[in-house]
Enzyme design. Structure first.
Site, PDB file in Angstrom:
ATOM      1  N   LYS A  87     -88.550-102.653  36.081  1.00 23.55           N
ATOM      2  CA  LYS A  87     -88.198-103.917  36.747  1.00 23.55           C
ATOM      3  C   LYS A  87     -89.481-104.727  36.944  1.00 23.55           C
ATOM      4  O   LYS A  87     -90.450-104.245  37.546  1.00 23.55           O
ATOM      5  CB  LYS A  87     -87.536-103.586  38.085  1.00 23.55           C
TER       6      LYS A  87
HETATM    7  O1  G3P Z   1     -81.308-106.494  44.138  1.00 20.90           O
HETATM    8  C1  G3P Z   1     -82.061-107.359  44.934  1.00 20.90           C
HETATM    9  C2  G3P Z   1     -81.758-107.117  46.343  1.00 20.90           C
HETATM   10  O2  G3P Z   1     -82.222-105.846  46.746  1.00 20.90           O
HETATM   11  C3  G3P Z   1     -82.213-108.145  47.282  1.00 20.90           C
HETATM   12  O3  G3P Z   1     -81.229-108.160  48.233  1.00 20.90           O
HETATM   13  O4  G3P Z   1     -80.236-108.617  50.401  1.00 20.90           O
HETATM   14  O5  G3P Z   1     -82.731-108.370  50.185  1.00 20.90           O
HETATM   15  O6  G3P Z   1     -81.574-110.378  49.276  1.00 20.90           O
HETATM   16  P1  G3P Z   1     -81.463-108.929  49.600  1.00 20.90           P
END
Ligand code: G3P
Length: 217
Positions: A87
């Site tokens: 990634k």
């Molecule tokens: O896959 C990306 C994710 O982990 C980010 O999620 O909820 O931190 O915006 P969030």
């Protein structure tokens, strides 16, 4: 649509795997920190443990932001397991690294994508997955699902093979809307996946069936 779980929590990963609907896992440095994993060897062992649970792709994020550093980390990550997808953030050095890794046949996931322009670059560089963060766009009053539709349309027009991996999913409606928009993958917290199970008519219907079943005994 494939379901990935967006966590580094082994218990949640196992639970989603046991449900029989899991196609892969995505992690990021914040998710690794959340489960208290730190130090090179511990991080490596944690990815190994994740790969032992799931059958599909496991995204492991590099921490470097320079081309050489990204490639060095990628080299190490891919030795953990063949399920590892490297990634890489959507930055100039990241795009160059994705091009190189893709040419070497290494799977990549281009992360931190917030625009169609960035998604085009990721696909041109040969990323296996592009990760638009829909929840974070919604947080700042941009329509995250609309971005998914836009990227799916553009990739369709040009036949890009990069899979659209809807990320930063916060709830079950996000999953449904991403499915309607044609996302190839939704990576979600366990709560969003199990949330799909819920309907009050299922609960009341089952309660009635079980009550009537007692009369049959
Ligand atoms: O896959 C990306 C994710 O982990 C980010 O999620 O909820 O931190 O915006 P969030």
């Amino acid at each position: 649509m494939k379901f990935f779980i967006d966590t580094a929590d082994l218990k949640d990963i196992q639970e989603a795997q046991n449900l029989g609907v899991l196609d892969g896992v995505t992690t990021n440095p914040s998710l690794m920190a959340k489960v208290g994993v730190s130090g090179k060897e511990n991080i490596r062992n944690h990815y190994k443990a994740i790969c032992e649970i799931v059958e599909g792709d496991v995204s492991a994020e590099v921490l470097s932001t320079d081309y050489d550093g990204i490639l060095r980390e990628a080299d190490e990550l891919v030795t953990i397991d063949e399920k590892i997808v490297v990634k890489v953030p959507m930055i100039k050095e990241g795009v160059k690294a994705i091009r190189y890794l893709s040419d070497q046949g290494i799977s990549t996931n281009c992360t931190l994508v917030f625009s169609a322009g960035q998604a085009i670059l990721a696909a041109k560089a040969g990323a296996s997955y592009v990760s638009p963060f829909i929840g974070r766009l919604d947080d700042i009053c941009f329509d995250g699902v609309e971005l998914i539709s836009q990227i799916v349309d553009i990739y369709g027009i040009f036949g890009f093979e990069t899979e659209v991996l809807a990320a930063s999913i916060r709830n079950t409606m996000h999953i449904i809307k991403c499915a309607e928009a044609g996302a190839d993958v939704a990576t979600c917290p366990l709560s969003a996946i199990t949330g799909l199970l819920k309907h009050p008519l299922t609960d009341s219907g089952l309660a009635k069936f079980l009550e009537d079943a007692k009369k049959m005994q």
